[in-house]
Enzyme design. Sequence first.
Site, PDB file in Angstrom:
ATOM      1  N   PRO A  68      14.857 -11.475  37.193  1.00 48.26           N
ATOM      2  CG  PRO A  68      16.949 -12.508  36.967  1.00 48.26           C
ATOM      3  CD  PRO A  68      16.095 -11.751  37.954  1.00 48.26           C
ATOM      4  CB  CYS A  69      10.977 -12.408  33.132  1.00 46.53           C
ATOM      5  SG  CYS A  69      11.746 -12.604  31.494  1.00 46.53           S
ATOM      6  CE  LYS A  70      16.955 -16.903  30.668  1.00 44.36           C
ATOM      7  NZ  LYS A  70      18.298 -17.536  30.591  1.00 44.36           N
ATOM      8  CD1 TRP A  72       6.122 -16.746  37.588  1.00 39.61           C
ATOM      9  CD2 TRP A  72       8.019 -15.576  37.505  1.00 39.61           C
ATOM     10  NE1 TRP A  72       6.630 -16.699  38.856  1.00 39.61           N
ATOM     11  CE2 TRP A  72       7.796 -15.980  38.848  1.00 39.61           C
ATOM     12  CE3 TRP A  72       9.158 -14.801  37.224  1.00 39.61           C
ATOM     13  CZ2 TRP A  72       8.662 -15.654  39.876  1.00 39.61           C
ATOM     14  CZ3 TRP A  72      10.009 -14.479  38.245  1.00 39.61           C
ATOM     15  CH2 TRP A  72       9.769 -14.911  39.565  1.00 39.61           C
TER      16      TRP A  72
END
EC number: 2.1.1.37
Length: 307
Positions: A68-70, A72
């Site tokens: 999951p990218c949250k 960054w």
Amino acid sequence: MKVLDLFCGMGGFSYGLSKAGYEITGVDINKWVEKIFEKNCIGKAIIKDLKNDFIFDENPDIIVGGSPCKPWSTLNLKKRGSSHEDFVLMEKYFLHVLEIKPAVFVFENVVPVGKDKTLRKFIRKLRAHGYSIYETKIKYSDFGAAIARERYFAFGFYKDKSARKQFEKLLIGSKNSPKTVKHVIEKYRNKEEKEVPDHEWPNLKTIDKYLDKYETGKFGWYILDWNKPSPSFGNIMKTYILHPGFNNGGPKRTISIREAEAIFGFKDDFAFPEGMGKGMRYQMIADAVSPDFSYLIGGLLKTILLR
């Protein structure tokens, strides 16, 4: 060849790689993933929380995934980096690679992750354990997709520097003209809502109040252009990406779930299972790797690994 797709979501990696002929095992916490994989004949799905579990018994040739990218994401203005609860999931991805030592790994995430100190630590550790790694920024539309999303990618080849060099050369040589929005969604222009699977959209009555925002060019405030690839977008229940015909006698609405799928590269044979809410479907699309790109790299990896 076997692929283990960690944090697989709706299967952007898996769907493209399955089309390229790989045997897929996807892993995700979302309980809908099992039905998505079954309905679309993608492969096996395992429902696990990778914060707490490891998948060490699949013996894959290739590990792919994008945690999951949250932590960054530039859109996340609250908890960032290591203070975010999802930060540890990137570490879990690389711990799988270090334990299993597949012939190839592919890691994908938002561009800012490339400078993350923890990522740099794992890249150094993987190189010390024998991986030759190619890091690059990919724009999907540079490889024939209809979406101009940019992502960080790391491609690792175990004890095979020549394979890494060959892959880099083949990938750069695979650049192609993008598809346009018109190319992938015009077929739905005159379709009624729900006439084909996933061709539905939120019934928004307030769009006209926000039309001034579509002149700003800020992320999410887009009226799509028929003749260009789509810019990157998020969950359309939160950012109202409008149909390209909005100002030209066409539909006065957001793009549908089906149209969003098509823009990312999911073909007509892909459909979500019955019972999923619009918000979740839109979110899963927004989180996905473009299958146009994963299909491409699947072919390139076969060329190298089966040489």
